[in-house]
Design a protein around this motif. Structure first.
Motif, PDB file in Angstrom:
ATOM      1  N   LEU A  15       0.854  -1.249   0.042  1.00 31.50           N
ATOM      2  CA  LEU A  15      -0.021   0.000  -0.006  1.00 31.50           C
ATOM      3  C   LEU A  15       0.928   1.340   0.033  1.00 31.50           C
ATOM      4  O   LEU A  15       0.522   2.378  -0.200  1.00 31.50           O
ATOM      5  CB  LEU A  15      -0.982  -0.073   1.308  1.00 31.50           C
ATOM      6  N   GLY A  16       2.104   1.246   0.671  1.00 28.42           N
ATOM      7  CA  GLY A  16       2.977   2.234   0.550  1.00 28.42           C
ATOM      8  C   GLY A  16       2.235   3.258   1.353  1.00 28.42           C
ATOM      9  O   GLY A  16       2.262   3.241   2.704  1.00 28.42           O
ATOM     10  N   PHE A  17       2.594   4.683   1.141  1.00 33.05           N
ATOM     11  CA  PHE A  17       2.585   5.601   2.041  1.00 33.05           C
ATOM     12  C   PHE A  17       1.206   6.378   2.007  1.00 33.05           C
ATOM     13  O   PHE A  17       0.561   6.825   2.798  1.00 33.05           O
ATOM     14  CB  PHE A  17       3.626   6.803   1.804  1.00 33.05           C
ATOM     15  N   SER A  18       0.723   6.667   0.609  1.00 31.85           N
ATOM     16  CA  SER A  18      -0.466   7.532   0.381  1.00 31.85           C
ATOM     17  C   SER A  18      -1.284   6.891  -0.815  1.00 31.85           C
ATOM     18  O   SER A  18      -0.839   6.581  -1.817  1.00 31.85           O
ATOM     19  CB  SER A  18      -0.026   9.054  -0.090  1.00 31.85           C
ATOM     20  N   GLU A  19      -2.667   7.108  -0.651  1.00 29.95           N
ATOM     21  CA  GLU A  19      -3.492   6.870  -1.840  1.00 29.95           C
ATOM     22  C   GLU A  19      -3.685   7.700  -2.819  1.00 29.95           C
ATOM     23  O   GLU A  19      -4.009   7.643  -3.700  1.00 29.95           O
ATOM     24  CB  GLU A  19      -4.560   6.564  -1.364  1.00 29.95           C
ATOM     25  N   GLY A  20      -3.242   9.040  -2.400  1.00 31.20           N
ATOM     26  CA  GLY A  20      -3.627  10.312  -3.141  1.00 31.20           C
ATOM     27  C   GLY A  20      -2.786  10.239  -4.210  1.00 31.20           C
ATOM     28  O   GLY A  20      -1.422  10.306  -4.377  1.00 31.20           O
ATOM     29  N   PRO A  21      -3.339  10.311  -5.722  1.00 33.42           N
ATOM     30  CA  PRO A  21      -2.271  10.290  -6.652  1.00 33.42           C
ATOM     31  C   PRO A  21      -1.545  11.551  -6.813  1.00 33.42           C
ATOM     32  O   PRO A  21      -0.605  11.581  -7.549  1.00 33.42           O
ATOM     33  CB  PRO A  21      -3.405  10.124  -7.844  1.00 33.42           C
ATOM     34  N   GLU A  22      -2.064  12.628  -6.446  1.00 36.01           N
ATOM     35  CA  GLU A  22      -1.312  14.059  -6.507  1.00 36.01           C
ATOM     36  C   GLU A  22      -0.057  14.003  -5.650  1.00 36.01           C
ATOM     37  O   GLU A  22       0.851  14.705  -6.039  1.00 36.01           O
ATOM     38  CB  GLU A  22      -2.175  14.892  -6.038  1.00 36.01           C
ATOM     39  N   LEU A  23       0.137  13.098  -4.704  1.00 35.77           N
ATOM     40  CA  LEU A  23       1.192  13.047  -3.847  1.00 35.77           C
ATOM     41  C   LEU A  23       2.227  11.990  -4.419  1.00 35.77           C
ATOM     42  O   LEU A  23       3.357  11.894  -4.204  1.00 35.77           O
ATOM     43  CB  LEU A  23       0.943  12.643  -2.328  1.00 35.77           C
ATOM     44  N   GLN A  24       2.052  11.217  -5.267  1.00 36.50           N
ATOM     45  CA  GLN A  24       2.841  10.188  -5.949  1.00 36.50           C
ATOM     46  C   GLN A  24       4.079  10.635  -6.633  1.00 36.50           C
ATOM     47  O   GLN A  24       5.242  10.112  -6.371  1.00 36.50           O
ATOM     48  CB  GLN A  24       2.185   9.070  -6.906  1.00 36.50           C
ATOM     49  N   SER A  75      18.774  -0.998  -1.797  1.00 33.85           N
ATOM     50  CA  SER A  75      18.578  -1.290  -3.116  1.00 33.85           C
ATOM     51  C   SER A  75      17.780  -2.319  -2.866  1.00 33.85           C
ATOM     52  O   SER A  75      16.996  -2.792  -4.082  1.00 33.85           O
ATOM     53  CB  SER A  75      19.906  -1.843  -3.825  1.00 33.85           C
ATOM     54  N   THR A  76      17.302  -3.101  -1.691  1.00 30.51           N
ATOM     55  CA  THR A  76      16.334  -4.079  -1.727  1.00 30.51           C
ATOM     56  C   THR A  76      14.850  -3.622  -1.723  1.00 30.51           C
ATOM     57  O   THR A  76      14.075  -4.372  -1.926  1.00 30.51           O
ATOM     58  CB  THR A  76      16.651  -4.904  -0.354  1.00 30.51           C
ATOM     59  N   THR A  77      14.650  -2.284  -1.340  1.00 28.93           N
ATOM     60  CA  THR A  77      13.370  -1.756  -1.186  1.00 28.93           C
ATOM     61  C   THR A  77      13.109  -0.661  -2.034  1.00 28.93           C
ATOM     62  O   THR A  77      11.849  -0.620  -2.654  1.00 28.93           O
ATOM     63  CB  THR A  77      13.160  -1.192   0.470  1.00 28.93           C
ATOM     64  N   ILE A  78      13.910   0.136  -2.326  1.00 26.52           N
ATOM     65  CA  ILE A  78      13.731   1.640  -2.911  1.00 26.52           C
ATOM     66  C   ILE A  78      13.407   1.196  -4.275  1.00 26.52           C
ATOM     67  O   ILE A  78      12.272   1.942  -4.848  1.00 26.52           O
ATOM     68  CB  ILE A  78      14.435   2.756  -2.605  1.00 26.52           C
ATOM     69  N   PRO A  79      14.249   0.549  -5.140  1.00 31.18           N
ATOM     70  CA  PRO A  79      14.078   0.612  -6.512  1.00 31.18           C
ATOM     71  C   PRO A  79      12.427   0.004  -7.004  1.00 31.18           C
ATOM     72  O   PRO A  79      11.703   0.224  -7.885  1.00 31.18           O
ATOM     73  CB  PRO A  79      14.850  -0.374  -7.047  1.00 31.18           C
ATOM     74  N   LYS A  80      12.135  -1.155  -6.085  1.00 28.46           N
ATOM     75  CA  LYS A  80      10.643  -1.695  -6.096  1.00 28.46           C
ATOM     76  C   LYS A  80       9.804  -0.746  -5.835  1.00 28.46           C
ATOM     77  O   LYS A  80       8.634  -0.676  -6.536  1.00 28.46           O
ATOM     78  CB  LYS A  80      10.649  -2.868  -5.531  1.00 28.46           C
ATOM     79  N   HIS A 176       2.628  -1.080   4.060  1.00 25.25           N
ATOM     80  CA  HIS A 176       4.059  -0.959   4.100  1.00 25.25           C
ATOM     81  C   HIS A 176       4.377  -0.537   2.739  1.00 25.25           C
ATOM     82  O   HIS A 176       3.785  -0.882   1.522  1.00 25.25           O
ATOM     83  CB  HIS A 176       4.887  -1.891   4.700  1.00 25.25           C
ATOM     84  N   PHE A 177       5.816  -0.098   2.553  1.00 21.76           N
ATOM     85  CA  PHE A 177       6.270   0.109   1.255  1.00 21.76           C
ATOM     86  C   PHE A 177       7.314  -1.054   0.895  1.00 21.76           C
ATOM     87  O   PHE A 177       7.971  -1.049  -0.306  1.00 21.76           O
ATOM     88  CB  PHE A 177       6.994   1.416   1.008  1.00 21.76           C
ATOM     89  N   PHE A 178       7.534  -2.091   1.489  1.00 19.21           N
ATOM     90  CA  PHE A 178       8.257  -3.162   1.466  1.00 19.21           C
ATOM     91  C   PHE A 178       7.754  -4.151   2.206  1.00 19.21           C
ATOM     92  O   PHE A 178       6.758  -4.221   3.187  1.00 19.21           O
ATOM     93  CB  PHE A 178       9.792  -2.775   1.410  1.00 19.21           C
ATOM     94  N   CYS A 179       8.194  -5.513   1.980  1.00 17.10           N
ATOM     95  CA  CYS A 179       7.652  -6.577   2.590  1.00 17.10           C
ATOM     96  C   CYS A 179       8.663  -7.045   3.844  1.00 17.10           C
ATOM     97  O   CYS A 179       9.394  -7.703   4.017  1.00 17.10           O
ATOM     98  CB  CYS A 179       7.846  -8.025   1.790  1.00 17.10           C
ATOM     99  N   GLU A 180       7.960  -6.251   4.903  1.00 15.02           N
ATOM    100  CA  GLU A 180       8.570  -6.059   6.030  1.00 15.02           C
ATOM    101  C   GLU A 180       8.302  -7.324   6.983  1.00 15.02           C
ATOM    102  O   GLU A 180       7.143  -7.937   7.029  1.00 15.02           O
ATOM    103  CB  GLU A 180       8.429  -5.084   6.988  1.00 15.02           C
TER     104      GLU A 180
END
Length: 322
Positions: A15-24, A75-80, A176-180
């Protein structure tokens, strides 16, 4: 979520940080900038140390290993995450999620062990300066790094194998923005009591143990510094470990702060925002901490940049007159 277990599940939703497309777009630009700074800064440290024979010492050997691990860690999380934002997709495959989790745990563990090894190196340098080069010989330095890798690999394999035992529901949304690891266990549909026990026991053993080792090393360092009579001698002794102490404080304060507060916010995107501190910000700041507070590194960076500029000028001249 559907309570039925599905052993053939193929994808997760990050799901990452925000649902709002304007913030992506803003999130994409911010994390791309931080990632580039992290990779460039740590790579510059590696190249500067490797190119300067004066820095071929145990302390800088461990520093180059830490810089390499920090590059791999981010590099394990940010590029994805950047790829998902760019493609407007939140999907990560089950195998991809397990792989990401495995390497994240591996490089996080290496960070912990290398910081502990570096604390021991500073302890020997300050408390046993006359025997420093004898104790911290190349064989021991290589062995310490090798043991750090082995311990981290075994720990990562253990945690990943515990997740492999779990089954997941038909739809899994990870806030989260990665598989923690903790998020994966909490979102399993099967019983996760054993996985939680292994998670917290391993965390206490493999994070608490090195932390105690760091505290012990610095308690001895402080005792030795207090025994130095001159103020200049005390300052010089403290300055040799100030950068490392800053990095240790930043890493442990941010990571422990996240996990102590995760009980209250583990199902909220707030936990993802908090995790940015130790997964992205700390590896990005490490090169600045070591270069700004270390005269040898600054001089090596200046010599390296001078050599690079001279090489570029020579190549340009040769091409111009060839």
């Amino acid at each position: 979520m559907d309570p039925r277990n599905n052993t053939g599940i193929s994808v997760f939703q990050l799901l990452g940080f925000s649902e709002g497309p304007e913030l992506q777009s803003l999130i994409f630009a911010l994390f791309l900038l931080m990632y580039l700074i992290t990779v460039f800064g740590n790579l510059l440290i590696i190249l500067a140390v490797s190119s300067d024979s004066h820095l071929h010492t145990p302390m800088y050997f461990f520093l180059t290993n830490l810089s390499f691990v920090d590059i791999c860690f981010t590099s394990t999380t940010i590029p994805k995450m950047l790829w998902n934002i760019q493609t407007q997709s939140k999907v990560i495959t089950y195998k991809g999620c397990l792989s990401q989790m495995y390497f994240f745990i591996l490089f996080a563990g290496l960070d912990v062990f290398l910081l502990t090894v570096m604390a021991y190196d500073r302890f020997v340098a300050i408390c046993h300066p006359l025997h420093y080069m004898v104790i911290m010989n190349p064989r021991l330095c290589g062995l310490l790094v090798l043991v750090s890798w082995i311990m981290s690999v075994l720990h990562s394999m253990l945690q990943t194998s515990m997740v492999l035992r779990l089954s997941f529901c038909t739809e899994v949304e990870i806030p989260h923005f990665f598989c923690e690891l903790n998020q994966m266990i909490q979102h399993a549909c099967s019983a996760n009591f054993l996985s939680n026990i292994v998670l917290y026991f391993a965390a206490m053993l493999l994070v608490g143990g090195p932390f105690i080792g760091i505290l012990y090393s610095y308690s001895k360092i402080v005792s030795s510094i207090r025994g130095i009579s001159s103020a200049q001698g005390k300052y010089k002794a403290f300055s040799t470990c100030a950068s490392h102490l800053s990095v240790v404080s930043l890493f442990y304060c941010t990571s422990l702060g996240v996990y102590f507060s995760s009980a209250a916010i583990q199902s909220s995107p707030s936990s993802a925002v908090a995790s940015v501190m130790y997964t992205v910000v700390t590896p990005m700041l490490n090169p600045f901490i070591y270069s700004l507070r270390n005269k040898d590194i600054k001089e090596a960076l200046m010599r390296f940049s001078g050599m690079a500029a001279l090489k570029g000028t020579i190549i340009w001249v040769l091409k111009k007159f060839s």
